[in-house]
Design a protein around this motif. Structure first.
Motif, mmCIF file in Angstrom:
data_model
loop_
_atom_site.group_PDB
_atom_site.id
_atom_site.type_symbol
_atom_site.label_atom_id
_atom_site.label_comp_id
_atom_site.label_asym_id
_atom_site.label_seq_id
_atom_site.Cartn_x
_atom_site.Cartn_y
_atom_site.Cartn_z
ATOM 1 N N LYS A 93 0.743 -1.299 -0.042
ATOM 2 C CA LYS A 93 0.089 -0.092 0.038
ATOM 3 C C LYS A 93 1.032 1.328 -0.044
ATOM 4 C CE LYS A 93 -3.949 -1.995 2.246
ATOM 5 N NZ LYS A 93 -4.851 -1.645 3.548
ATOM 6 N N PHE A 94 1.992 1.088 0.936
ATOM 7 C CA PHE A 94 2.696 2.244 0.787
ATOM 8 C C PHE A 94 3.565 2.801 -0.421
ATOM 9 C CE2 PHE A 94 7.030 4.154 1.082
ATOM 10 C CZ PHE A 94 6.758 5.267 2.130
ATOM 11 N N ILE A 95 3.916 1.721 -1.214
ATOM 12 C CA ILE A 95 4.635 1.809 -2.426
ATOM 13 C C ILE A 95 3.651 2.193 -3.468
ATOM 14 C CG2 ILE A 95 6.125 0.827 -4.222
ATOM 15 C CD1 ILE A 95 7.262 -0.921 -2.077
ATOM 16 N N TYR A 96 2.492 1.888 -3.561
ATOM 17 C CA TYR A 96 1.628 1.933 -4.647
ATOM 18 C C TYR A 96 0.965 3.367 -4.196
ATOM 19 C CZ TYR A 96 -2.521 1.436 -7.440
ATOM 20 O OH TYR A 96 -3.639 1.577 -8.310
ATOM 21 N N GLU A 97 0.791 3.796 -3.083
ATOM 22 C CA GLU A 97 0.104 5.065 -2.954
ATOM 23 C C GLU A 97 1.373 6.386 -2.770
ATOM 24 O OE1 GLU A 97 -1.960 4.802 0.823
ATOM 25 O OE2 GLU A 97 -3.535 4.131 0.099
ATOM 26 N N LYS A 98 2.208 6.061 -2.493
ATOM 27 C CA LYS A 98 3.342 7.208 -1.905
ATOM 28 C C LYS A 98 4.670 7.037 -2.939
ATOM 29 C CE LYS A 98 1.868 7.830 2.768
ATOM 30 N NZ LYS A 98 0.815 8.918 2.270
ATOM 31 N N LYS A 99 4.754 5.968 -3.361
ATOM 32 C CA LYS A 99 6.117 5.874 -4.251
ATOM 33 C C LYS A 99 5.715 5.025 -5.652
ATOM 34 C CE LYS A 99 9.024 7.060 -0.855
ATOM 35 N NZ LYS A 99 9.984 8.339 -1.103
ATOM 36 N N ARG A 100 4.855 5.791 -6.419
ATOM 37 C CA ARG A 100 4.373 5.157 -7.462
ATOM 38 C C ARG A 100 5.292 4.848 -8.496
ATOM 39 N NH1 ARG A 100 -0.861 3.638 -9.076
ATOM 40 N NH2 ARG A 100 -0.730 2.333 -10.942
#
Length: 128
Positions: A93-100
């Motif tokens: 979720k973090f990578i998908y939302e904040k580090k696309r």
């Protein structure tokens, strides 16, 4: 929506688990690592991303991650503990939302054909 949830498994495994020879599960010796600290610490986070994208040398756990990632993706993290699965969801979720950009780059490497996209779609939908 272009998404490869296996990315979370990749990062989680890199940070939280390493396989042990002959074991049917990934080791839990890293299960108490503070994932939030890694995700907040740009230096640590970038180190793992550079390892996973073959842009820099890897730490021993990062190298092991790259070695087991294909299996973790293929088996839908079947060898992961519940804590590892939960951590993997958090990282995804973090990578998908904040580090696309990182997410997309990892997807090109670890899921170029979109094989795992549908498998983890539910997790990604929770990210929105």
């Amino acid at each position: 929506m272009k998404a490869a949830p296996g990315v979370i498994v990749v990062l989680l495994v890199a940070v939280c688990s390493v396989t042990q020879a002959g074991e049917s599960k990934y080791t839990t010796k890293y299960d108490n690592v503070d994932l939030d600290e890694i995700l907040r610490n740009t230096r640590l986070y970038d180190r793992y991303i550079k390892c996973l994208t073959n842009k820099d040398d890897c730490s021993p756990d990062g190298k092991e991650l790259r070695d087991i990632l294909p299996d973790a993706l293929k088996t839908k993290c079947a060898k992961c503990s519940e804590k590892q699965k939960s951590g993997a969801e958090k990282v995804l979720k973090f990578i998908y939302e904040k580090k696309r950009t990182d997410f997309d780059e990892l997807e090109k490497i670890y899921d170029p054909k979109g094989t795992y996209r549908k498998e983890y779609e539910v997790i990604l939908k929770k990210a929105h």
